[in-house]
Write an enzyme that holds these catalytic residues in place. Structure first.
Site, mmCIF file in Angstrom:
data_model
loop_
_atom_site.group_PDB
_atom_site.id
_atom_site.type_symbol
_atom_site.label_atom_id
_atom_site.label_comp_id
_atom_site.label_asym_id
_atom_site.label_seq_id
_atom_site.Cartn_x
_atom_site.Cartn_y
_atom_site.Cartn_z
ATOM 1 N N GLY A 42 24.086 34.774 7.634
ATOM 2 C CA GLY A 42 23.060 35.028 6.864
ATOM 3 C C GLY A 42 21.739 34.762 7.424
ATOM 4 O O GLY A 42 21.542 35.062 8.821
ATOM 5 N N SER A 43 20.639 34.111 6.612
ATOM 6 C CA SER A 43 19.394 33.949 7.200
ATOM 7 C C SER A 43 19.299 32.582 8.096
ATOM 8 O O SER A 43 20.123 31.681 7.979
ATOM 9 C CB SER A 43 18.284 33.923 6.309
ATOM 10 O OG SER A 43 18.450 32.587 5.755
ATOM 11 N N GLU A 101 26.089 32.648 11.923
ATOM 12 C CA GLU A 101 25.404 33.643 12.478
ATOM 13 C C GLU A 101 24.085 34.014 11.819
ATOM 14 O O GLU A 101 24.311 34.449 10.524
ATOM 15 C CB GLU A 101 26.507 34.760 12.309
ATOM 16 C CG GLU A 101 26.380 35.821 13.284
ATOM 17 C CD GLU A 101 25.483 37.111 12.624
ATOM 18 O OE1 GLU A 101 24.332 37.130 12.476
ATOM 19 O OE2 GLU A 101 26.124 38.017 12.169
ATOM 20 N N CYS A 144 22.979 42.932 11.584
ATOM 21 C CA CYS A 144 22.525 41.836 12.222
ATOM 22 C C CYS A 144 22.366 42.224 13.701
ATOM 23 O O CYS A 144 21.500 41.563 14.580
ATOM 24 C CB CYS A 144 23.740 40.702 12.563
ATOM 25 S SG CYS A 144 24.974 40.624 11.296
#
Lengths: 522, 522
Positions: free
Chosen positions: A234-235, A258, A295
Site C-alpha cells: 500500500g502507501s 511494499e 506499484c
C-alpha cells in the site's frame, strides 16, 4: 452469497455496530452488500484462533500444505464467475484484467504448492564433522501472520494473494485485514479458503478475514502480541506507520511493507535514436496500464536532451492522447490522484507533454505526462514524488554528468529499467547503470516495468522507501522466507528431528551437508 | 606498537582531545597506551572512505575477497604473541582462552574464505521458462557496515570477529567501533587487517577502526546516512537503543543486535536420576566458564521437584564452591555483576545453593546459584533477568504443568537445552520441548549451551529479546546473509550480468534454474 460478515476462523461473525458498503466506480454507485467492521473482540478472537491453530498447522507436512494450497485454487475456480463479477464491480477493472489476475492468483497458489512438493525451501544444513557437535539447521515458521489486502490487486495481492499463499506455505496461519474497497471480493475469496481448509483437514483458525474501513482493526492486529509478522502492500504513509507501530511493540515484529515506487526508466541515447517510436508506444501502454495503478508504473523517464529525445517525448504524448482513459479503483483514489498531481503541477519549471482534456465519466483517471529539465529535477524533490495513477515525469538531462547526478539522488525503487540499442553504449554508461542497480530490487533491460512474474527469481522489493525491508520480496517463491526463522538442533536425537534434518533424506530435498550440496542421505 | 590512534582507512588519526586508557583487571591497573576518542570528523571520514571503497570492493570477485580474508588470518598469526598479550592484559582472560579464541578467530576468517571459494552463498536463481521474461536473481552487498566490538570476546566477536569477517566476505566495507575495554587489542587487530588489505590490493576505506569510550561515536555511526547496516553484540539496553536509533533514521537500516539470553536448561527427571552427578559437574563448569561472561551462559535450570533434583542441586553447589573464582573483564563489569545480582537477591522466595564467600582479589567474580520454586518464578519476573556473570537460577517446579507454564512464559533465548536419559520421556515432554524450541535459536540435547561452533548449520540468534532479528545468526557461515539483499536482473544482457548469473556457470556454483538445483551451465 456475500454476507458482509467477518470470518473468525470458520465462523461468520458480525458483532459490531459499524457497517460500510463497497462502491462500483464504473457505475458510480454503491454495491449491494453491507459489511460489518470487525470489533476488538473479533480481532482478538481471530488472532487467538490463529495462535491455537499454529501449534497444529506448523506440524503439517509440506505435502499436507500442498493439498491445502491446491484446494484453495480449486475452490476459487469453482466460484470463478461470481468472484470475477464482484471483483469487477468493486474495482472497476475490466474483464481481461479480472481473468488475468484471477488466473495469476490460482497459479501463484499452485506455484507455492510446487515449491512445497520439491521441499528444499526449508534450507536444511547439516554440520557434523568428526570431533565436533552435530548441528542441523532449518527454517521454521514463527507464528500467525497479519496480511493487509491491497487496493490495486483484489485477487493477486489481497486475501489469497502472494502474502497469504507464501505464509500458508511456510506453516503460518493468516489473519487478513480485508481491503475496504473490495470487501465483497475478500469475503468470497475467504469462503474459498475456508472451504479448502475444511476439506483438507486444516485447523480452525488457520485463516481469518476481518472487514474494516477504518485504521483501527489494522492497528489492533499489528499490536496483538500473538501476531508475529505483517505483510502489507500500500502507501508509504500507511506502510511506515505500521512499521513504526510494530517496532514500538514490547516484542517488535517484522513488517514487510511494499510501499510503491516511481520506477525510473533510463532511456539511453541509442534507444531513443533507433527505437524511439517503439518505446513511445510501449510506454504509453505501460503508463496507462491498470490506469497507472500498478506499484511498478513507470513514473519517471530519464534521458539526455537530443532531437531523438524530443521526438520520443512528442510521440509518447500523441500516443497518450489517443488512448481512452479508464476508470480508477474508487472515487477516493481518483480524488487523491488529482490532489497528488496538483501538488506537482503547482511547481515551476516543467512543461506539459500530454494532458487528457476531454470529457470524462466520473472516477476516470486522466493520463498526464510532463517534462522537467535535469537541473530543475535535482533541486526540487517534489518532482520525485510518487503519484498513484497514470502520471509520469520525463527528465531531460543536459548531459551524462547531470544524468548521473539525477540517478545518484533517487530514493530506493522497486524497479529500474534500461533502454538501449547499442551494446557498446552500455560500457559508456556502466557507472550510471551500476548506480541505478544499487537503487532498485529489479533491473530490467529493454522492456517496461509493469508486469511482475511469479517465479523463483523474482524480486518485488527494493531499498527503502520502496519497501520497509530490502532483503525480501513479496512476489515469487522466495516470498516464503519472510515468515520463517532458522533453528539449529544440536546433538538432537534422530527420533525428534524434523524430517528435513534426519540422517535419511526421505524427502529427497537438497541439503548442505558439511558444506557440500547433496540430496543423499547421511 | 600501540599508538592509541584511530584507523581512518589506512591512515592513523588522532584529531580529538578526549583520551582514555584500558585497564588490566587482573593486575588492577591501567595499561600503558593512551587512546584517542574519534571525533565526528573522523567518524565521517571513515564512513566516507567506506562508501567510496564500496564502489570498488563490491566488484571484487569471491576469489579476491578470499585472498583478503586469508591474508588477515596470516597477518594476525604473524603478530600472535603481541596480540594475545594485550588481549590478556585488557580482558583478564587466561592464556588457554587467549589461544583458543585467537585460533577461533583465524579459523573463522578462513571458514568464510572457504565459503567464498565454494561460491554458492550468492543464492543464484534463474527463471526463464519459454514465453516468459528471463529473470535472474542473486544476493549483493548493500553498503558499508558498522560493527560494534563486544566486551566479552576481544578477538572472536570484535574487530576481526564474525561480524567483520562475514561483512567483508559479502563485499561490504566495515567501520568498527572498537570496544573501549580492549582498544589496544582492537588496534593491533586493525593493523593486521589494514596490512592484509594493502597486500591484497583492497581499496583504502574497506576497513576503519574507531576508538570510543562514550556512546557518541556509536550513535554517529548508526545515524550516518552512508552506513547501511549494523552488527552489534552486547547488552539489551545498548542493543535496543541502537535498533531504535536506526529505525528512526530518514532511511531506516537493519541492526543485527545479539543482546544475550538466560539460556534455559530443561533437566528432565531421567537425566537427574541417572546422571545427576555428571550434569552437576558439567554445569558447574559451564556456569563459571569465562567467569560466566558468555552470551550462552546457562542462567536458568528448570526441573521438577524430586530427591534426584535435590541431590543434583546439592552437588552443583558443592562443585561450584570448590571452583576458584576468576577475574571479570573489568571493574565496571564486576560492579555491574554485583548490582544485577543484588537486584535479584533483594526478592523474596529463593534459597541459596552456593555462594562463594572466600576472600577475593579485586575484580574477581563470585559464582552464585539460587533455587526458586516454580510458583515464585512464575509470579516474579525479576528472576527471569539476565545477570552477566557466573550466576544461575534453578527453578524447582512442582509438576509437569507448572514446568510447562514456566517455559511458556520465557522470553526469546539464544539457546535452550534438554537433558534426558530415557528416550520415551521425550515423548511425554514433547509439548514442553516444542514450546522451548519455539523460544530459542538453538536447541541442544544433553550438553551445555556454552560453546558456539563456527559452521554452516549454526544459529547464534533467537527470538526477541535475545536478538533484534530472529531471522539471522551472528555466528556461522549464514551470518553473511545479514549484509546482502537480492537483486533480480530481467532480460539483462549476458555481457553485463554478474558472473554468478551468466549462462555459463564458470564459477561452478549451485544454482536454481527453473526450480531445479544444478551446477550445470544453461
Amino acid at each position: 452469497m456475500i454476507t458482509g460478515k467477518n470470518y473468525i476462523g470458520e465462523e461468520l461473525s458480525s458483532k459490531g455496530d459499524v457497517s460500510f458498503k463497497t462502491f462500483d466506480p464504473k457505475e458510480n454507485k454503491e454495491t449491494a452488500a453491507t459489511f460489518y467492521e470487525a470489533t476488538t473482540e473479533e480481532v482478538d478472537a481471530a488472532v487467538e484462533k490463529a495462535a491455537s491453530a499454529f501449534k497444529i498447522y506448523k506440524q503439517k507436512t509440506d505435502s499436507e500444505k500442498t493439498e491445502f494450497l491446491e484446494a484453495i485454487a480449486v475452490e476459487l475456480e469453482s466460484n470463478a464467475e461470481a468472484l470475477k463479477e464482484i471483483y469487477r464491480a468493486e474495482s472497476g477493472l475490466p474483464e481481461g484484467r479480472s481473468n488475468g489476475e484471477f488466473a495469476r492468483t490460482c497459479n501463484q497458489l499452485r506455484a507455492f504448492a510446487e515449491m512445497l512438493k520439491e521441499g528444499s525451501w526449508v534450507e536444511s544444513i547439516i554440520s557434523n564433522p568428526e570431533g565436533k557437535p552435530d548441528i542441523r539447521r532449518m527454517q521454521v515458521p514463527f507464528g500467525p501472520v497479519a496480511v493487509f489486502g491491497a487496493s490495486n490487486f483484489p485477487f493477486a495481492f489481497s486475501t489469497a494473494g502472494g502474502d497469504t499463499a507464501s505464509a500458508l506455505a511456510s506453516g503460518s496461519p493468516v489473519v487478513v485485514k480485508s481491503h475496504p474497497l473490495h470487501a465483497g471480493t475478500g469475503e468470497l475469496v475467504s469462503e474459498a479458503i475456508i472451504k479448502a481448509a475444511k476439506k483438507t483437514g486444516m485447523p480452525d483458525g488457520v485463516f481469518s478475514n476481518l472487514n474494516s474501513k477504518g485504521i483501527e482493526v489494522g492497528e489492533w492486529l499489528v499490536k496483538h502480541p500473538k501476531i508475529k509478522a505483517v505483510g502489507f502492500t500500500g502507501s508509504y504513509k500507511a506502510g511506515t506507520a505500521l512499521t513504526k507501530l510494530a517496532a514500538d511493540r514490547p516484542e517488535p515484529i517484522p513488517v514487510y511493507a511494499e510501499m510503491g515506487s516511481i520506477n525510473p526508466v533510463l532511456a539511453l541515447p541509442s534507444a531513443l535514436e533507433e527505437k524511439g517510436d517503439f518505446w513511445a508506444e510501449q510506454y504509453a501502454g505501460s503508463i496507462t496500464a491498470g490506469c497507472g495503478q500498478f506499484c511498478t508504473n513507470p513514473g519517471l523517464i530519464l534521458g539526455i536532451e537530443s532531437p531523438a529525445m524530443e521526438s520520443f517525448v512528442q510521440k509518447l504524448g500523441e500516443n497518450l492522447s489517443n488512448l481512452a482513459p479508464s476508470v480508477m479503483l474508487s472515487p477516493g483514489i481518483e480524488k487523491q490522484y488529482e490532489t497528488s498531481k496538483a501538488e506537482i503541477l503547482n511547481q515551476e519549471g516543467y512543461h506539459e507533454v500530454s494532458k487528457y482534456d476531454g470529457e470524462l465519466q466520473p472516477n476516470f483517471g486522466r493520463q498526464h505526462v510532463i517534462t522537467v529539465p535535469g537541473a530543475e529535477f535535482l533541486q526540487n524533490k517534489n518532482f520525485h514524488k510518487e503519484v498513484f495513477g497514470p502520471f509520469s515525469v520525463i527528465v531531460k538531462c543536459k548531459d551524462k554528468t547531470e544524468l548521473a547526478e539525477v540517478i545518484q539522488q533517487l530514493e530506493g525503487q522497486l524497479t529500474g529499467t534500461v533502454l538501449n540499442s547499442e551494446e557498446k553504449e552500455l560500457n559508456e554508461f556502466a557507472t550510471i547503470i551500476d548506480s541505478l542497480t544499487e537503487t532498485v530490487g529489479r533491473i530490467i533491460y529493454n522492456s517496461v516495468p509493469t508486469g511482475v512474474e511469479v517465479c523463483a527469481a523474482m524480486t518485488h522489493g527494493g531499498p527503502f522507501p520502496s519497501t520497509s525491508n530490502a532483503k525480501f520480496t513479496s512476489v515469487g517463491l522466495t516470498a516464503v522466507q519472510r515468515w520463517v526463522r532458522p533453528v539449529s538442533f544440536q546433538d538432537w536425537p534422530q527420533s525428534l528431528l524434523p524430517q528435513a534434518l534426519k540422517d535419511e533424506n526421505s524427502l529427497g530435498i537438497l541439503r548442505n551437508i558439511n558444506n557440500k550440496y547433496t540430496t543423499d542421505s547421511l
